[in-house]
Design a protein around this motif. Structure first.
Motif, PDB file in Angstrom:
ATOM      1  N   LEU A 126       0.854  -1.185   0.000  1.00  0.00           N
ATOM      2  CA  LEU A 126       0.000   0.000   0.000  1.00  0.00           C
ATOM      3  C   LEU A 126       0.891   1.237   0.000  1.00  0.00           C
ATOM      4  O   LEU A 126       1.715   1.420   0.891  1.00  0.00           O
ATOM      5  N   PHE A 127       0.718   2.062  -1.022  1.00  0.00           N
ATOM      6  CA  PHE A 127       1.476   3.321  -1.132  1.00  0.00           C
ATOM      7  C   PHE A 127       0.533   4.465  -0.767  1.00  0.00           C
ATOM      8  O   PHE A 127      -0.509   4.618  -1.387  1.00  0.00           O
ATOM      9  N   ASP A 128       0.929   5.283   0.196  1.00  0.00           N
ATOM     10  CA  ASP A 128       0.099   6.449   0.550  1.00  0.00           C
ATOM     11  C   ASP A 128       0.183   7.530  -0.527  1.00  0.00           C
ATOM     12  O   ASP A 128      -0.666   8.427  -0.572  1.00  0.00           O
ATOM     13  N   GLY A 129       1.189   7.436  -1.378  1.00  0.00           N
ATOM     14  CA  GLY A 129       1.353   8.413  -2.457  1.00  0.00           C
ATOM     15  C   GLY A 129       2.772   8.327  -2.974  1.00  0.00           C
ATOM     16  O   GLY A 129       3.704   8.128  -2.188  1.00  0.00           O
ATOM     17  N   ALA A 130       2.972   8.427  -4.282  1.00  0.00           N
ATOM     18  CA  ALA A 130       4.309   8.346  -4.872  1.00  0.00           C
ATOM     19  C   ALA A 130       4.350   9.314  -6.051  1.00  0.00           C
ATOM     20  O   ALA A 130       3.502   9.250  -6.933  1.00  0.00           O
ATOM     21  N   MET A 131       5.295  10.240  -6.033  1.00  0.00           N
ATOM     22  CA  MET A 131       5.334  11.353  -7.012  1.00  0.00           C
ATOM     23  C   MET A 131       6.374  11.065  -8.072  1.00  0.00           C
ATOM     24  O   MET A 131       7.545  11.222  -7.795  1.00  0.00           O
ATOM     25  N   SER A 132       6.012  10.760  -9.274  1.00  0.00           N
ATOM     26  CA  SER A 132       4.713  10.371  -9.759  1.00  0.00           C
ATOM     27  C   SER A 132       4.935   9.339 -10.854  1.00  0.00           C
ATOM     28  O   SER A 132       6.067   8.990 -11.146  1.00  0.00           O
ATOM     29  N   GLY A 133       3.872   8.905 -11.487  1.00  0.00           N
ATOM     30  CA  GLY A 133       3.992   7.898 -12.551  1.00  0.00           C
ATOM     31  C   GLY A 133       4.573   6.602 -12.020  1.00  0.00           C
ATOM     32  O   GLY A 133       5.447   5.988 -12.642  1.00  0.00           O
ATOM     33  N   ALA A 134       4.099   6.171 -10.840  1.00  0.00           N
ATOM     34  CA  ALA A 134       4.701   5.003 -10.183  1.00  0.00           C
ATOM     35  C   ALA A 134       4.514   3.731 -11.021  1.00  0.00           C
ATOM     36  O   ALA A 134       3.425   3.437 -11.502  1.00  0.00           O
ATOM     37  N   GLN A 135       5.621   2.989 -11.172  1.00  0.00           N
ATOM     38  CA  GLN A 135       5.550   1.639 -11.721  1.00  0.00           C
ATOM     39  C   GLN A 135       6.253   0.743 -10.715  1.00  0.00           C
ATOM     40  O   GLN A 135       7.338   1.077 -10.252  1.00  0.00           O
ATOM     41  N   VAL A 136       5.619  -0.375 -10.405  1.00  0.00           N
ATOM     42  CA  VAL A 136       6.105  -1.188  -9.286  1.00  0.00           C
ATOM     43  C   VAL A 136       6.398  -2.618  -9.755  1.00  0.00           C
ATOM     44  O   VAL A 136       5.588  -3.221 -10.469  1.00  0.00           O
ATOM     45  N   THR A 368      -7.867  20.619   0.899  1.00  0.00           N
ATOM     46  CA  THR A 368      -6.611  20.002   0.461  1.00  0.00           C
ATOM     47  C   THR A 368      -6.404  20.291  -1.023  1.00  0.00           C
ATOM     48  O   THR A 368      -6.532  19.430  -1.864  1.00  0.00           O
ATOM     49  N   SER A 369      -6.088  21.538  -1.295  1.00  0.00           N
ATOM     50  CA  SER A 369      -5.953  21.999  -2.672  1.00  0.00           C
ATOM     51  C   SER A 369      -4.614  21.540  -3.248  1.00  0.00           C
ATOM     52  O   SER A 369      -3.599  21.705  -2.579  1.00  0.00           O
ATOM     53  N   HIS A 370      -4.568  21.065  -4.458  1.00  0.00           N
ATOM     54  CA  HIS A 370      -5.746  20.702  -5.272  1.00  0.00           C
ATOM     55  C   HIS A 370      -5.711  19.199  -5.493  1.00  0.00           C
ATOM     56  O   HIS A 370      -5.782  18.721  -6.605  1.00  0.00           O
ATOM     57  N   ASN A 371      -5.540  18.469  -4.405  1.00  0.00           N
ATOM     58  CA  ASN A 371      -5.293  17.034  -4.545  1.00  0.00           C
ATOM     59  C   ASN A 371      -5.506  16.300  -3.220  1.00  0.00           C
ATOM     60  O   ASN A 371      -5.753  16.921  -2.192  1.00  0.00           O
ATOM     61  N   MET A 372      -5.331  14.989  -3.287  1.00  0.00           N
ATOM     62  CA  MET A 372      -5.624  14.144  -2.138  1.00  0.00           C
ATOM     63  C   MET A 372      -4.617  14.366  -1.007  1.00  0.00           C
ATOM     64  O   MET A 372      -3.421  14.459  -1.248  1.00  0.00           O
ATOM     65  N   PRO A 373      -5.113  14.393   0.231  1.00  0.00           N
ATOM     66  CA  PRO A 373      -4.215  14.608   1.374  1.00  0.00           C
ATOM     67  C   PRO A 373      -3.456  13.347   1.763  1.00  0.00           C
ATOM     68  O   PRO A 373      -3.806  12.240   1.356  1.00  0.00           O
ATOM     69  N   ALA A 374      -2.447  13.544   2.611  1.00  0.00           N
ATOM     70  CA  ALA A 374      -1.764  12.412   3.243  1.00  0.00           C
ATOM     71  C   ALA A 374      -2.657  11.873   4.350  1.00  0.00           C
ATOM     72  O   ALA A 374      -3.362  12.645   5.010  1.00  0.00           O
TER      73      ALA A 374
END
Ligand code: GAL
Length: 837
Positions: A126-136, A368-374
């Motif tokens: 589970l990733f809380d967020g990865a900046m950006s274009g994550a490939q795993v 939370t402008s302009h995106n999802m919060p942590a």
């Protein structure tokens, strides 16, 4: 020896489960020992790849925050259409001037020993967020991708783990494109990465949905929808789901059991009743926990906890927003996600400090402008009593930035919206979803259809919260249905148009989704004191008299008056609570400007004067009495006009300079929104007179400025004074917290200032301060709030800006004393001792 064996046995039972004892769930973070490189080498996904030369980093990690600043890092040759620019020009520092563009790879290893013993186990990343274009990739096999850098996402990695569960390699490739953002996005694994290990029979990530359809003094009805996943071959009726509700002290207050014969498409519905519920509200944010236990016979297979709150929300036409039946005007701020000198790397202590400061100011909501919060922000707001408006997108299908979200919208918008709603729909702090910000589709014929589609997804996933979006093109959106389809019409700026928007729209309410965009630099005062739009100065600053704004924006009181006088105006979200990296408007092409001037609080987390203006209006329970500007001017200014402003929640005050009265000023409450938008009023401080006390003709002479505040009967209630500072004498240190958790992550924010012999701030001191940290902690970063400073945050020295800066100290994992030391030439140094426990 014996103790050690017992410990191992206990650990074994805990890890591998034992009948009738513990659930088979284990969760841990992948924090330390990641390897990181900026070299783009796709061989890095192989398990046998040698990454020993890569940098060792701890996640959360923002690769770009270490700089160096350089205008070539993020040059954009664009016209910022929403700012009214027609021709492209070269913008520097628009995204912070930091090296976030490009590719980054991260690799680490993790063990899931449970796997070797039990082939029914599952593992999820589970990733809380990865900046950006994550490939795993896991063990060289591609697991999946998630392009949007702000969202949380997860993958079931069970099929990719090694048979014994040991020594699994995870490799993550990230890529940030140029011209992909309007602000500093950060770069890398900037939020936490979790491993979740469960039995085959389990409740998946975000698998519960708690609502409270009936709430009254006597009882609350709690409805739970729980997703249950079972291995394919099992007999369903051997399973049961037991859900307990625990109060904030951990006592069980309700329980229900459902056999899985009722099992319907994987989602079980349960209703429980909580007697005499304690409600979640802003003063007393009480949380309950739903504990979902999944049993196979007597074996506890999974135990999943969902914190939630019991509260009601309602939007009443021509009236307002109600929390628990109480009218609650939104006193909100918009914030970007970066944490100033820490960059985008999430840190709970930094986030909680922000929420604490905003609450002291009287704010009750964050957009939370302009995106999802942590998740750390959502948890802090749940626990500290702050409402959240959770936003998703700054772009839909039409670009604002060539490589922005527009590239992803068609394929990802629904998935992104679903993830954020499932992630946060149990959080009592979240009171509204916001599906967009100033999207260009506002002016397009198909725009209303997209708005309607996104709003329906939000309603499908969570029918309990209203949906809004921030619109800044009222001329278009009230004529083309775009605003009419929104449950809550949200307007950015142009408060003088609220009455017309209201007349033409069906909803009978207006939300100020984005307001003010007032510009100021802490401690910097410009003369003459006049209202000005898009004013620039050779020093790259804006006046802290709080009289400057953008072409499209205004001063704080121009919004206060709307939300006080218009019954259908339900509150506002000020742009912004804190300064952020990037968007140094009104400085567009003026390197080294690279961070915002919009904040009520600067990038170092030090309040600007404006903080006290908002506090005087928003926080009725605490006394505010604040004088500006400072009173330490050069000798040649003696006799010059230096106006004095006072921000207070008292109705009037008298000002004295060296004991001589300068007269009484009283807030002019006869000024109403009607009639206050004449051309003359617009060019002057007409609306301001209702909220701030202004002495425009005061003359400078060194000495003391004293203010006495009066109540409505003329009784003296409070006094405050500022004095002309003498020569810089010593450094003074004040920590926001002196006892830290010995977690290796906790932070203390230390205000560093230079004062004279008597302790008066030397308000124009800019000397460089050097820091040393000894003992059970380390130096983390510093910031001074100067939006044109190119000093690197992580180096242990920084220049003061307007006499102050903030240094950040991080605890170690071992308890002990931490000694912070600050020194500078020409003044006495200072030491401060903190404790890590
Ligand atoms: C708004 C926009 C914000 C910020 C602000 C500056 O138009 O939504 O992201 O750019 O202007 O005033």
């Amino acid at each position: 020896m014996k103790t050690r064996n017992y410990l191992l046995l206990a650990l074994g039972l805990w890890c591998f489960g034992s009948p009738n004892a513990r659930a088979d769930r284990r969760e841990f973070l992948l924090e330390k020992g990641w390897r990181f490189t900026r070299t783009d080498d796709s061989a890095a996904l192989r398990t046998d790849y040698d990454d020993s030369r890569w940098q060792t980093v701890t996640v959360p990690h923002d690769w770009a925050i270490y700089g160096p600043f350089n205008p070539n890092n993020d040059k954009q040759n664009v016209a910022i259409v929403q700012d009214g620019q027609v021709e492209p020009s070269e913008h520097a520092g628009r995204t912070g001037g930091l090296p976030f563009v490009g590719t980054g790879w991260y690799r680490t290893r993790f063990d899931v020993p449970e796997f070797g013993r039990d082939s029914t186990r599952r593992a999820t990343l589970l990733f809380d967020g990865a900046m950006s274009g994550a490939q795993v990739w896991v063990n060289g096999q591609r697991v999946g991708e998630w392009p949007y850098g702000y969202n949380s996402f997860h993958f079931d990695v069970t099929p990719y783990l090694n048979a014994d569960g040991m020594n699994n390699t995870v490799a993550v490739r990230l890529e940030n494109l140029p011209e992909s953002s309007r602000w500093y996005p950060g770069a890398g694994l900037y939020r936490n990465v979790h491993v979740v290990v469960t039995d085959g029979a389990h409740i998946p990530v975000w698998g519960t949905y708690v609502t409270t359809p009936v709430v009254n003094e006597r009882f609350a009805k709690v409805n739970l929808k729980t997703e249950v996943i079972l291995p394919e071959t099992v007999e369903t009726n051997r399973y049961r789901l037991v859900t307990e509700i625990r109060d904030s002290a951990g006592n069980k207050v309700a329980e229900t059991t459902t056999r899985l014969t009722d099992y319907d498409e994987g989602v079980l519905t349960q209703d429980l009743v909580v007697d005499r519920p304690a409600l979640w509200d802003l003063e007393n944010p009480v949380l309950y926990t739903a504990v979902s236990k999944l049993y196979e016979g007597d074996d506890l297979k999974d135990e999943y906890s969902t914190p939630f709150g019991i509260r009601t929300i309602e939007v009443r036409p021509d009236d307002g927003f109600y929390l628990n039946g109480k009218k609650t005007v939104f006193k909100g701020v918009c914030n970007h996600h970066d944490l100033g000198p820490l960059g985008a790397a999430v840190n709970e202590a930094a986030i909680r400090r922000q929420v604490r400061m905003l609450k002291d100011m009287g704010a009750n909501a964050i957009r939370t402008s302009h995106n999802m919060p942590a998740p750390e922000l959502v948890r802090a707001c749940d626990e500290m009593g702050m409402m959240l408006m959770v936003e998703t997108f700054d772009e839909w299908r039409s670009p604002k930035c060539q490589n922005g979200y527009n590239r992803l919208f068609d394929d990802w918008a629904e998935k992104d919206l679903v993830n954020v709603i499932r992630h946060y729909r149990n959080a009592p702090s979240v009171v509204m979803w916001c599906i967009g910000n100033e999207v260009p589709e506002q002016g397009m014929e198909h725009g209303a259809k997209i708005a309607h589609w996104l709003q329906s997804i939000a309603h499908r996933e969570d029918p309990t919260r209203p949906v809004t979006q921030g619109m800044d093109n009222p001329g278009a959106v009230i004529n083309n249905n775009f605003a009419a389809v929104m449950e809550v019409p949200g307007f950015n700026y142009r408060p003088f148009m609220y009455p017309e928007n209201y007349r033409k729209l069906p909803q009978r309410i207006i939300l100020g989704t984005e307001t003010a965009s007032t510009l100021s630099s802490r401690g910097v005062y410009k003369f003459p004191v006049v209202r000005a739009a898009m004013k620039t100065y050779p020093d790259h600053q804006a006046s802290s008299y709080d009289v400057e704004h953008c072409g499209w924006s205004n001063l704080p009181e121009d919004d206060f008056i709307q939300h006080e006088d218009l019954p259908y105006a339900i509150g506002e979200f000020v742009w912004t609570g804190f300064d952020y990296l990037g968007e140094p408007t009104p400085y567009y092409t003026n390197w080294p400007s690279h961070s915002s001037l919009f904040g009520i609080i600067d990038l170092a987390g030090i309040p600007k004067d404006r903080y006290y203006l908002y506090r005087s209006h928003w926080n009725p329970t605490e006394e505010t009495l604040h004088i500006l500007p400072h009173w330490t001017w050069p000798e040649e200014r003696i006799g010059d006009t230096i106006p004095v402003f006072v921000y207070t929640n008292y109705p009037s005050a008298e000002l004295f300079i060296n004991g001589v009265s300068q007269g009484i000023r009283t807030k002019d409450t006869t000024i109403r929104v009607e009639g206050s938008y004449t051309k003359e009023a617009q060019a002057s401080f007409e609306r301001q007179k209702r909220y701030r006390l202004m002495w425009m003709d005061t003359k400078y002479e060194p000495g003391t400025v004293r203010v006495v505040a009066y109540d409505s009967t003329g009784r003296a209630m409070a006094t405050e004074e500022i004095r002309t500072a003498g020569k810089p004498h010593r450094i003074e240190l004040t920590a926001d917290r002196t006892v830290l958790d010995a977690t290796g992550k906790d932070l203390s924010f230390i205000n560093v200032r230079v004062v004279d012999k008597e302790g008066n701030l030397c308000p124009e001191d800019t000397r460089e301060i050097r820091f040393k940290v000894k003992g059970a902690g380390s130096y983390r970063a510093a910031a001074n709030g100067n939006p044109a400073s190119l000093e690197l945050f992580h180096l242990p020295q920084m220049k003061l800006f307007s006499g102050q800066l903030t240094a950040i100290v991080q605890s170690a994992e071992a308890p002990g004393e931490i000694v912070f030391e600050a020194t500078a030439p020409g003044v006495k140094g200072a030491k401060l001792t903190l404790q890590a426990k």
